[in-house]
Design an enzyme around this catalytic site. Structure first.
Site, PDB file in Angstrom:
ATOM      1  N   CYS A 192       9.169  14.064   4.095  1.00 14.89           N
ATOM      2  CA  CYS A 192       8.062  13.627   3.622  1.00 14.89           C
ATOM      3  C   CYS A 192       6.925  13.640   4.956  1.00 14.89           C
ATOM      4  O   CYS A 192       7.478  13.532   6.049  1.00 14.89           O
ATOM      5  CB  CYS A 192       8.638  12.289   3.312  1.00 14.89           C
ATOM      6  SG  CYS A 192       7.010  11.178   2.885  1.00 14.89           S
TER       7      CYS A 192
ATOM      8  N   CYS B 141       6.204   6.351   7.874  1.00 15.73           N
ATOM      9  CA  CYS B 141       6.824   5.005   8.083  1.00 15.73           C
ATOM     10  C   CYS B 141       8.009   5.015   9.056  1.00 15.73           C
ATOM     11  O   CYS B 141       8.972   5.707   9.000  1.00 15.73           O
ATOM     12  CB  CYS B 141       7.310   4.953   6.490  1.00 15.73           C
ATOM     13  SG  CYS B 141       6.253   5.183   5.313  1.00 15.73           S
TER      14      CYS B 141
ATOM     15  N   CYS C  16      11.862   5.143   8.123  1.00 16.07           N
ATOM     16  CA  CYS C  16      12.168   5.921   7.170  1.00 16.07           C
ATOM     17  C   CYS C  16      12.993   7.164   7.689  1.00 16.07           C
ATOM     18  O   CYS C  16      12.334   7.957   8.422  1.00 16.07           O
ATOM     19  CB  CYS C  16      11.127   6.195   6.244  1.00 16.07           C
ATOM     20  SG  CYS C  16      11.863   7.174   4.716  1.00 16.07           S
TER      21      CYS C  16
ATOM     22  N   CYS D 179      17.537   4.104 -10.841  1.00 16.10           N
ATOM     23  CA  CYS D 179      16.526   4.131 -10.083  1.00 16.10           C
ATOM     24  C   CYS D 179      16.244   5.579  -9.194  1.00 16.10           C
ATOM     25  O   CYS D 179      17.056   5.644  -8.492  1.00 16.10           O
ATOM     26  CB  CYS D 179      16.293   2.849  -9.182  1.00 16.10           C
ATOM     27  SG  CYS D 179      14.727   2.905  -7.896  1.00 16.10           S
TER      28      CYS D 179
ATOM     29  N   CYS E 257      13.644   3.343 -13.704  1.00 19.55           N
ATOM     30  CA  CYS E 257      12.788   3.189 -12.618  1.00 19.55           C
ATOM     31  C   CYS E 257      12.464   4.284 -11.623  1.00 19.55           C
ATOM     32  O   CYS E 257      13.580   4.928 -11.424  1.00 19.55           O
ATOM     33  CB  CYS E 257      13.510   1.880 -11.754  1.00 19.55           C
ATOM     34  SG  CYS E 257      12.641   1.465 -10.087  1.00 19.55           S
TER      35      CYS E 257
ATOM     36  N   CYS F  83       7.914  -3.257  -9.544  1.00 20.26           N
ATOM     37  CA  CYS F  83       8.845  -3.579  -8.560  1.00 20.26           C
ATOM     38  C   CYS F  83       8.369  -3.391  -7.262  1.00 20.26           C
ATOM     39  O   CYS F  83       8.046  -2.251  -6.807  1.00 20.26           O
ATOM     40  CB  CYS F  83      10.335  -2.654  -8.761  1.00 20.26           C
ATOM     41  SG  CYS F  83      11.522  -2.886  -7.615  1.00 20.26           S
TER      42      CYS F  83
ATOM     43  N   ARG G 228      16.340  -8.743  -5.813  1.00 19.55           N
ATOM     44  CA  ARG G 228      17.373  -7.716  -5.589  1.00 19.55           C
ATOM     45  C   ARG G 228      17.612  -7.673  -4.164  1.00 19.55           C
ATOM     46  O   ARG G 228      17.016  -7.502  -3.166  1.00 19.55           O
ATOM     47  CB  ARG G 228      17.100  -6.333  -6.103  1.00 19.55           C
ATOM     48  CG  ARG G 228      17.906  -5.267  -5.742  1.00 19.55           C
ATOM     49  CD  ARG G 228      17.950  -3.846  -6.314  1.00 19.55           C
ATOM     50  NE  ARG G 228      17.461  -4.249  -7.867  1.00 19.55           N
ATOM     51  CZ  ARG G 228      16.272  -4.240  -8.328  1.00 19.55           C
ATOM     52  NH1 ARG G 228      15.335  -3.957  -7.889  1.00 19.55           N
ATOM     53  NH2 ARG G 228      16.174  -4.659  -9.752  1.00 19.55           N
TER      54      ARG G 228
HETATM   55  N1  SAM Z   1       8.462   7.788  -0.731  1.00 20.43           N
HETATM   56  C1  SAM Z   1       8.216   6.706  -1.677  1.00 20.43           C
HETATM   57  C2  SAM Z   1       7.579   5.429  -0.827  1.00 20.43           C
HETATM   58  O1  SAM Z   1       7.554   5.378   0.180  1.00 20.43           O
HETATM   59  O2  SAM Z   1       7.033   4.640  -1.638  1.00 20.43           O
HETATM   60  C3  SAM Z   1       9.452   6.201  -2.364  1.00 20.43           C
HETATM   61  C4  SAM Z   1      10.977   6.175  -1.401  1.00 20.43           C
HETATM   62  S1  SAM Z   1      10.754   5.069   0.052  1.00 20.43           S
HETATM   63  C5  SAM Z   1      12.158   5.411   0.666  1.00 20.43           C
HETATM   64  C6  SAM Z   1      11.140   3.312  -0.859  1.00 20.43           C
HETATM   65  C7  SAM Z   1      11.325   2.039   0.142  1.00 20.43           C
HETATM   66  O3  SAM Z   1      12.687   1.992   0.536  1.00 20.43           O
HETATM   67  C8  SAM Z   1      10.355   1.934   1.204  1.00 20.43           C
HETATM   68  O4  SAM Z   1       9.121   1.566   0.699  1.00 20.43           O
HETATM   69  C9  SAM Z   1      11.138   0.869   1.970  1.00 20.43           C
HETATM   70  O5  SAM Z   1      10.818  -0.428   1.782  1.00 20.43           O
HETATM   71  C10 SAM Z   1      12.573   1.246   1.639  1.00 20.43           C
HETATM   72  N2  SAM Z   1      13.404   1.857   2.888  1.00 20.43           N
HETATM   73  C11 SAM Z   1      13.034   2.948   3.393  1.00 20.43           C
HETATM   74  N3  SAM Z   1      13.774   3.071   4.478  1.00 20.43           N
HETATM   75  C12 SAM Z   1      14.507   2.104   4.832  1.00 20.43           C
HETATM   76  C13 SAM Z   1      15.400   1.504   5.599  1.00 20.43           C
HETATM   77  N4  SAM Z   1      15.760   2.385   6.725  1.00 20.43           N
HETATM   78  N5  SAM Z   1      15.946   0.263   5.659  1.00 20.43           N
HETATM   79  C14 SAM Z   1      15.317  -0.506   4.629  1.00 20.43           C
HETATM   80  N6  SAM Z   1      14.541  -0.075   3.639  1.00 20.43           N
HETATM   81  C15 SAM Z   1      14.240   0.871   3.666  1.00 20.43           C
HETATM   82  C1  DTB Z   2      13.915  -0.474  -2.250  1.00 23.20           C
HETATM   83  O1  DTB Z   2      13.283  -1.483  -2.126  1.00 23.20           O
HETATM   84  N1  DTB Z   2      15.003   0.015  -1.528  1.00 23.20           N
HETATM   85  C2  DTB Z   2      15.638   1.141  -1.957  1.00 23.20           C
HETATM   86  C3  DTB Z   2      14.771   1.641  -3.383  1.00 23.20           C
HETATM   87  N2  DTB Z   2      13.706   0.364  -3.057  1.00 23.20           N
HETATM   88  C4  DTB Z   2      13.889   2.799  -3.392  1.00 23.20           C
HETATM   89  C5  DTB Z   2      15.376   2.188  -0.966  1.00 23.20           C
HETATM   90  C6  DTB Z   2      16.306   1.859   0.252  1.00 23.20           C
HETATM   91  C7  DTB Z   2      16.252   2.833   1.216  1.00 23.20           C
HETATM   92  C8  DTB Z   2      17.267   2.423   2.444  1.00 23.20           C
HETATM   93  C9  DTB Z   2      17.419   3.596   3.569  1.00 23.20           C
HETATM   94  C10 DTB Z   2      17.827   5.014   2.877  1.00 23.20           C
HETATM   95  O2  DTB Z   2      19.085   5.079   2.421  1.00 23.20           O
HETATM   96  O3  DTB Z   2      16.783   5.943   2.945  1.00 23.20           O
HETATM   97 FE1  SF4 Z   3       7.948   9.002   2.943  1.00 22.40          FE
HETATM   98 FE2  SF4 Z   3      10.026   7.468   3.636  1.00 22.40          FE
HETATM   99 FE3  SF4 Z   3       7.465   6.740   3.747  1.00 22.40          FE
HETATM  100 FE4  SF4 Z   3       8.614   7.121   1.522  1.00 22.40          FE
HETATM  101  S1  SF4 Z   3       9.264   5.509   3.007  1.00 22.40           S
HETATM  102  S2  SF4 Z   3       6.355   7.591   2.001  1.00 22.40           S
HETATM  103  S3  SF4 Z   3       9.781   8.784   1.821  1.00 22.40           S
HETATM  104  S4  SF4 Z   3       8.497   8.286   4.886  1.00 22.40           S
END
Ligand code: SAM
Ligand code: DTB
Ligand code: SF4
Length: 335
Positions: free
Chosen positions: A65, A69, A72, A109, A140, A200, A272
Site C-alpha cells: 500500500c 498510516c 499499518c 469482511c 462488508c 462501519c 466491535r
Molecule cells: N486500506 C483500507 C483503509 O485503510 O481504509 C482498508 C484496510 S485498513 C488495514 C483498515 C483499518 O485497520 C485501519 O483503518 C485501522 O483502523 C485498522 N488497523 C490497521 N492496522 C492496525 C494495527 N496495527 N492495529 C490496530 N488496527 C489496525
Molecule cells: C477494523 O477496524 N479492524 C480490522 C478491519 N476494520 C478491517 C483490521 C484490523 C487490522 C489489524 C492489523 C492487521 O492484521 O493488519
Molecule cells: Fe494502506 Fe494500511 Fe493505510 Fe489501509 S491502513 S490505507 S492498507 S497503509
C-alpha cells in the site's frame, strides 16, 4: 449519604449532531463501576443480553500500500516482512467465506491494502460481494477511498457494510497519517451513506493519543448525518517495522472505559471489540463485553496479524454464558 439508586440516574445525553468533547469527557470521568452500569443498562435496552455477533475478516489483497498510516504493516514503505500480493481469486474467497459461515460467523469482511478502489477492480469486488451474499452472510468490504459511482456500484452488487475508519480525532490523525486527510475519510463515509450502504467506522486506541483525542473521534462519529451502524474499536497491534512499534500500551481500564463510552453514545450501533484481543486477558475482554461490546472478529487471523483461535474464543464465550447470534437474529438488529 450512603450510595442509593438515586445516584445511578442516567444523565441526559446530547442528541446526535450536537455532541461536544466536554459531553464525552463527562461520561469518561464517571466512576468506573457507574460507567459500566450505565453502559450495560443502555446495552440491554437495545440489544438482547448475553449475545455476541461474530465477523470474520479476510485479507483479499495483501500489502504494497502506498499510504503511510503509522500503525499499518501493509504500508509498502515500512519493513514489516509483508509481501504485496494480487487480488485473491473468487474461488478462494468463496471457500474462506463458506468456512467462516460453518464456524459460526454471520458477517464476512474483506479488506484490501489499497489507498482507494480503482474502477478496473469494481467488477471483481462486486463478484466477491455476491459470493458472500449468496451464502446468506452479511457482506462488508474495506477498500480505501471511494468515488460516488463506485459506492453506488457496490450497493448494486448487494454490499451490506463498508468499513472506513476515522481512526482517531482530527487533531491526532495528523500525527498518524499524512498521505490522505481526515476530510478525505469523511467524504468517503458520506458517499457510502448516500449510496445506501451501512457504515462501519471506528478507530484505533493506544496509538499515543490522549483521552480528548478518543473523545474527539467519537464526537466526529456522533455528529455524522447518521452515525455508523457498526463501530470497530481496535487496540493498536504494535507491528515491528512500523513507526508505532514501540508505542506504550494503553491502560486496560482506559480501554474498557472507551468501549463503555462508545456503547453509551451509540446505543443502537454494533460496538466491535476488534484488533488487539490476543494481547488482552480473558478478564479484560469480559469487562469489554460488560461495557457493551457485542461483536468480535472471529478467526485466527485479522488481516496480517494474529487473532485468538476459534477454540479459545468459543471457550471464553461458553464460560461467560454468552450466546452467539445466528444469521436470522442478526438481521433484526441494527449494526
Ligand atoms: N486500506 C483500507 C483503509 O485503510 O481504509 C482498508 C484496510 S485498513 C488495514 C483498515 C483499518 O485497520 C485501519 O483503518 C485501522 O483502523 C485498522 N488497523 C490497521 N492496522 C492496525 C494495527 N496495527 N492495529 C490496530 N488496527 C489496525
Ligand atoms: C477494523 O477496524 N479492524 C480490522 C478491519 N476494520 C478491517 C483490521 C484490523 C487490522 C489489524 C492489523 C492487521 O492484521 O493488519
Ligand atoms: Fe494502506 Fe494500511 Fe493505510 Fe489501509 S491502513 S490505507 S492498507 S497503509
Amino acid at each position: 449519604m450512603r450510595g442509593t439508586n438515586l445516584e445511578l440516574e442516567q444523565p441526559k445525553l446530547p442528541v446526535f449532531g450536537s455532541w461536544l468533547i466536554e459531553d464525552v469527557l463527562k461520561i469518561y470521568e464517571l466512576p468506573f463501576l457507574e460507567l459500566m452500569y450505565q453502559a450495560q443498562t443502555i446495552h440491554r435496552k437495545h440489544f438482547p443480553k448475553n449475545t455476541m455477533q461474530l465477523s470474520t475478516l479476510l485479507n483479499i489483497k495483501d500489502g504494497g500500500c502506498p499510504e503511510d498510516c503509522h500503525y499499518c504493516p501493509q504500508a509498502a514503505r515500512y519493513q514489516t516482512g509483508v509481501k504485496a500480493k494480487k487480488l485473491m481469486s473468487t474461488d478462494i474467497v468463496r471457500k474462506q467465506a463458506q468456512a467462516a459461515k460453518e464456524a459460526g460467523a454471520t458477517r464476512f469482511c474483506m479488506g484490501a491494502a489499497w489507498r482507494e478502489l480503482k474502477d478496473r477492480d469494481v467488477p471483481a469486488i462486486a463478484a466477491l460481494i455476491q459470493e458472500v451474499n449468496a451464502l446468506g452472510m452479511e457482506s462488508c468490504v474495506t477498500l480505501g477511498m471511494l468515488t460516488e459511482p463506485q459506492a453506488r456500484a457496490l450497493k448494486e452488487a448487494g454490499l451490506d457494510y463498508y468499513n472506513h475508519n476515522v481512526d482517531s480525532s482530527e487533531d491526532y490523525y495528523k500525527e498518524i497519517i499524512s498521505t490522505r486527510t481526515y476530510d478525505d475519510r469523511l467524504k468517503t463515509l458520506g458517499r457510502v451513506r448516500n449510496a445506501g450502504i451501512k457504515v462501519c467506522s471506528g478507530g484505533i486506541v493506544g496509538m499515543g493519543e490522549n483521552r480528548e483525542d478518543r473523545a474527539g473521534m467519537f464526537v466526529t462519529l456522533a455528529n455524522l448525518d447518521v452515525p455508523p451502524e457498526s463501530i470497530p474499536i481496535n487496540q493498536l497491534v504494535p507491528v515491528p517495522g512500523t513507526p508505532l512499534e514501540n508505542t506504550t500500551k494503553i491502560d486496560p481500564l482506559e480501554f474498557v472505559r472507551t468501549i463503555a463510552v462508545a456503547r453509551i453514545m451509540f446505543p443502537t450501533s454494533r460496538v466491535r471489540l476488534s484488533a488487539g484481543r490476543t494481547a488482552m486477558s480473558d478478564e479484560m475482554q469480559t469487562l469489554c463485553f460488560m461495557a457493551g461490546a457485542n461483536s468480535i472478529f472471529y478467526g485466527e487471523k485479522l488481516l496480517i496479524t494474529e487473532n485468538p483461535d476459534i477454540i479459545k474464543d468459543r471457550a471464553l464465550l461458553t464460560r461467560l454464558g454468552i450466546q452467539v447470534e445466528e444469521h436470522n437474529s442478526v438481521k433484526k438488529y441494527c449494526g
